[in-house]
Every structure is written in structure tokens, then in C-alpha cells.
Scaffold this active site. Sequence first.
Site: not given
Ligand SMILES: [Zn+2]
Length: 231
Positions: A150, A157, A201, A203-204
Amino acid sequence: MKLKNKIVGIVVVLATIIFVGGVKPLVGLSNHKDAYISKTSANTNTKSSKYLMLVNKKNPLALDYEPENLVKPNVEFLSSTSEKSRQMDETAAKALEELFQGAKEENIILLGSSAYRSYRSQVRVLQDEISSNGVDYANQYVAKPGKSEHQSGLAIDVTNEARCFDKTSPEAKWLENNAYRFGFILRYLEGKEDITGYNYEPWHIRYVGKDVAKDIYERNITLEEYLNDMV
Ligand SMILES: [Zn+2]
């Protein structure tokens, strides 16, 4: 006089070497800037492109690394998302707007949750996670400061209106199969935890550019594997 001239000569040579070669930062964490960031290059197919910057537990970013061209993508975010963490690299932000629009056209509503995180904010996220869920959980799910993608401004995300973005949700399924069309990859794949260092993940997503994203998606590989292939 001769000796003095020699000394002057040596000093000039040394100064030139330092000037041309650049003074290497004392902290080894700054390597990324030299290795991956090419401000003038828009080419996403070479390893020097900033869009192929590798950030993981083994390749952290420097404490002072900040992307240069952060902007806020014009997409809907969770109301709890701070203004700062809505920011992304300009090119990635544009691609994200197209991705959200593309999703919407297929009745998939995505929301931004968290994009750019400065080094300092990563320290806060880690502290919060440790105090709410304990050290083990935090270690597994939260990157140590500097080790979060990030910080690059290239990752975000996302979530859905139900805020339940597991792999069975239509939004996660759509993202998994369509993100590459807009230049993004799912960064942390299921079954690739040993390679990425992080749990799955859904969502990432991470911006790498369309050509690379397509290749990575079609081969079902991680960015780590993709970059090793290029060595
Ligand atoms: Zn993330």
C-alpha cells in the site's frame, strides 16, 4: 606542488565518482528507488518500470518512500476511509476508475476501502491490529511497516456494500476474473502463501499495467513468480 596536485586530482576523481554513482543510502531499504523507479519510463514491460515494483516481506520500501503523483481516484469509498488513504498513483487511479465503471456495467458495485498507506500509518495499522486481534493475527494479516504494498500507491483494498468480500461473493468473483482487463492483479492468491508471504486476500488488487496483468492472470502466477521469470 606535485604532491598537492596529486591530492587535488584524487579529490576531484573521488568527487566525480560520488557525483555520478550517487551516494548510496545508508539504510539498505532504499534499494527500490534505484532498482524499480524510472520516472520517465511509461513502459510496463521492463523490470525498471515502477509499475513492477516488488514490495513484500523480503523487499521493503524505505521509511521515507512516498509516491510522487498521488491523486484521489474518482470512485466511491467507504465513508470511514480517510482522505489520505483514498490516494493512489495517478495512472493506477485512472485504471481503478475504469475498473469500477466496468464492474458497474455488469451490476457489480465495488467500494474503495484503503489505498495508499504511508510508513507512519502502517505503524498505526499494526498497533491497532495487535491491540484488537493479538500479535499472531497481526503478523499474518498486517504487513510490517515498509513491507506493505500500500505504501507504493499502486495497491488498494476494495469491498462491497455488504462489506463481506469473501471469495464466494459475486464482487470477489468478478474481481478475480476481470481485474486484469484494467491492469490490476489479485496480489495474494490462494495457495500461493509461501511465495507471497501473505494469506489469500481476494480484496487486495495491485496495478501492474494491462499487458503484465493479463500474462499474470492467464498463467495464474504471482508477481514474485513473474519477476523471477524475467531474471
Ligand atoms: Zn491490502
